[in-house]
Design a protein around this motif. Structure first.
Motif, PDB file in Angstrom:
ATOM      1  N   SER A 152       0.832  -1.211   0.000  1.00  0.00           N
ATOM      2  CA  SER A 152       0.000   0.000   0.000  1.00  0.00           C
ATOM      3  C   SER A 152       0.861   1.254   0.000  1.00  0.00           C
ATOM      4  O   SER A 152       0.566   2.240  -0.698  1.00  0.00           O
ATOM      5  CB  SER A 152      -0.929  -0.006   1.215  1.00  0.00           C
ATOM      6  OG  SER A 152      -1.816  -1.111   1.166  1.00  0.00           O
ATOM      7  N   GLU A 153       1.930   1.243   0.797  1.00  0.00           N
ATOM      8  CA  GLU A 153       2.825   2.394   0.835  1.00  0.00           C
ATOM      9  C   GLU A 153       3.482   2.621  -0.528  1.00  0.00           C
ATOM     10  O   GLU A 153       3.650   3.764  -0.967  1.00  0.00           O
ATOM     11  CB  GLU A 153       3.898   2.179   1.903  1.00  0.00           C
ATOM     12  CG  GLU A 153       3.389   2.213   3.332  1.00  0.00           C
ATOM     13  CD  GLU A 153       2.927   3.608   3.740  1.00  0.00           C
ATOM     14  OE1 GLU A 153       3.362   4.597   3.098  1.00  0.00           O
ATOM     15  OE2 GLU A 153       2.125   3.709   4.684  1.00  0.00           O
ATOM     16  N   LEU A 154       3.831   1.534  -1.192  1.00  0.00           N
ATOM     17  CA  LEU A 154       4.444   1.660  -2.515  1.00  0.00           C
ATOM     18  C   LEU A 154       3.451   2.236  -3.527  1.00  0.00           C
ATOM     19  O   LEU A 154       3.813   3.087  -4.352  1.00  0.00           O
ATOM     20  CB  LEU A 154       4.954   0.298  -2.984  1.00  0.00           C
ATOM     21  CG  LEU A 154       5.629   0.266  -4.363  1.00  0.00           C
ATOM     22  CD1 LEU A 154       6.856   1.181  -4.370  1.00  0.00           C
ATOM     23  CD2 LEU A 154       6.018  -1.163  -4.740  1.00  0.00           C
ATOM     24  N   ALA A 155       2.198   1.787  -3.447  1.00  0.00           N
ATOM     25  CA  ALA A 155       1.174   2.307  -4.361  1.00  0.00           C
ATOM     26  C   ALA A 155       0.929   3.798  -4.114  1.00  0.00           C
ATOM     27  O   ALA A 155       0.770   4.592  -5.058  1.00  0.00           O
ATOM     28  CB  ALA A 155      -0.120   1.519  -4.194  1.00  0.00           C
ATOM     29  N   ARG A 156       0.903   4.200  -2.833  1.00  0.00           N
ATOM     30  CA  ARG A 156       0.710   5.609  -2.516  1.00  0.00           C
ATOM     31  C   ARG A 156       1.879   6.451  -3.006  1.00  0.00           C
ATOM     32  O   ARG A 156       1.694   7.553  -3.552  1.00  0.00           O
ATOM     33  CB  ARG A 156       0.528   5.783  -1.011  1.00  0.00           C
ATOM     34  CG  ARG A 156       0.249   7.218  -0.603  1.00  0.00           C
ATOM     35  CD  ARG A 156      -0.173   7.314   0.841  1.00  0.00           C
ATOM     36  NE  ARG A 156       0.880   6.860   1.745  1.00  0.00           N
ATOM     37  CZ  ARG A 156       0.768   6.868   3.078  1.00  0.00           C
ATOM     38  NH1 ARG A 156      -0.373   7.275   3.637  1.00  0.00           N
ATOM     39  NH2 ARG A 156       1.763   6.445   3.841  1.00  0.00           N
TER      40      ARG A 156
END
Length: 366
Positions: A152-156
């Motif tokens: 999720s952090e990578l997508a954000r």
């Protein structure tokens, strides 16, 4: 001289006075003054009647150029009123801040990508150990949760990079389509706000639409013209005293009647190959109503109204005027069409009516 000496002369004078006073008085002839008026001979002709509507010209295709990011104008690439092509660069904003935001977002993405890679490896190792029953199930579950958080952090971070990259790209403002730009509202160094500041306007000058309002009673008429059409266009444009040479076509009849005014919006399109029209010009849309054969037209100045009826002064052979009731058909410009009450060849008063009365003698001037 004594009183007795003056007596004969006084008597003589008195007799003369009485004689003059008692004589028959001659009648004085008074010539009645004729009232000067202008007249016109009534003629019948074939006439075309129009309804006229005040209108405003708008471009068929026009858009305001607004920035998508906030910043300062560093360069203007086109001159006012220039023709531009689609995609041509118009304005440039200071890219320094947006470049820094992009680099910061890119660094965050790289850190998130590294964290995601580590979490992915940890989850793989814990899955292998769990298969060998070497660790508790909870440890493997924690590793899987950490992997999902890292994903999720990578997508954000990736979305932040895309947004920063778009902002950096938006510092260069290009023409959305080919057309002509107006006068720039910004100068080099001007501060602009995203979505608010209007830098310029670009429009296509191949044609314009005249927009006006018609009464709700005419909805059926305009609806018929839009759906059924006409062999010859009934729409014309008047600019001052000049009639625009190209006829127009009805392109829009609004679906809503304004309940406050009882009027409906109408839009008529006109081609302008010679580019004589401009956005915002005031004009008159003339809509052909009907063509009449042998109609009598009289100047509007010759017609008076009394209690809802209309009258004209007709001049006879002996220069005597008589007031006559007429049936008014409709008014077109400075003329009024008459359906009854006058015949071709009769003479009517067109100027000086305010001084007339029934049976007055006039001095005719043409």
């Amino acid at each position: 001289m004594s009183f007795s000496a003056r007596l004969p002369s006084m008597i003589t004078s008195g007799l003369l006075t009485v004689s003059c006073a008692g004589g028959e008085q001659q009648p004085v002839k008074q010539d009645t003054a004729r009232i000067p008026v202008k007249i016109s001979v009534v003629k019948a002709s074939n006439n075309v009647f129009y309804d006229e509507y005040p209108a405003t010209l708008i471009a068929r295709k026009s858009i305001e150029i607004r920035p998508l990011v906030t910043g300062f104008v560093t360069k203007i690439h086109v001159k006012d009123g220039a023709s531009v092509r689609e995609g041509q660069l118009l304005y440039s904003l200071d890219p320094e801040y947006h470049q820094a935001v992009f680099e910061h977002a890119l660094a965050q993405w790289r850190a998130s990508k590294a964290s995601h890679g580590r979490a992915e490896k940890d989850a793989a190792r814990y899955r292998a150990l769990l298969s060998a029953r070497a660790i508790a199930t909870q440890l493997a579950d924690n590793a899987e949760a950490d992997l999902r958080v890292a994903s999720s952090e990578l997508a954000r971070a990736c979305a932040a990079v895309n947004a920063a990259q778009a902002s950096l790209r938006y510092v260069n403002i290009s023409a959305p389509f080919s057309g002509i730009v107006g006068i720039s509202n910004a100068r080099v160094g001007s501060a602009v706000v995203a979505g608010q500041t209007v830098l310029n306007t670009i429009s296509v000058q191949e044609g314009y639409s005249a927009e006006f309002f018609a009464d709700q009673s005419e909805v059926h008429r305009f609806d018929s013209l839009q759906t059924k059409g006409a062999k010859q266009s009934p729409f014309f444009l008047r600019l001052g005293d000049q009639i625009f040479p190209d006829s127009g076509r009805l392109v829009l009849l609004d679906r809503i009647v304004d309940p406050n005014t009882g009027r409906i919006r109408v839009r008529v399109s006109f081609d302008d190959p010679e580019q004589r029209l401009r956005v915002g010009m005031s004009a008159i849309v003339r809509v052909r109503y009907f063509t009449a054969q042998g109609t009598i037209m009289v100047p509007a100045s010759s017609v008076t109204e009394q209690l809802g009826e209309h009258f004209v002064y007709v001049c006879g052979i002996d220069s005597t005027v008589n007031q006559r009731r007429i049936v008014r058909l409709r008014k077109t410009g400075d003329s009024i069409a008459i359906s009854a009450g006058l015949k071709p060849g009769e003479r009517i008063v067109i100027s000086g009516i305010e001084n007339l009365r029934q049976g007055a003698k006039v001095l005719m001037q043409q």
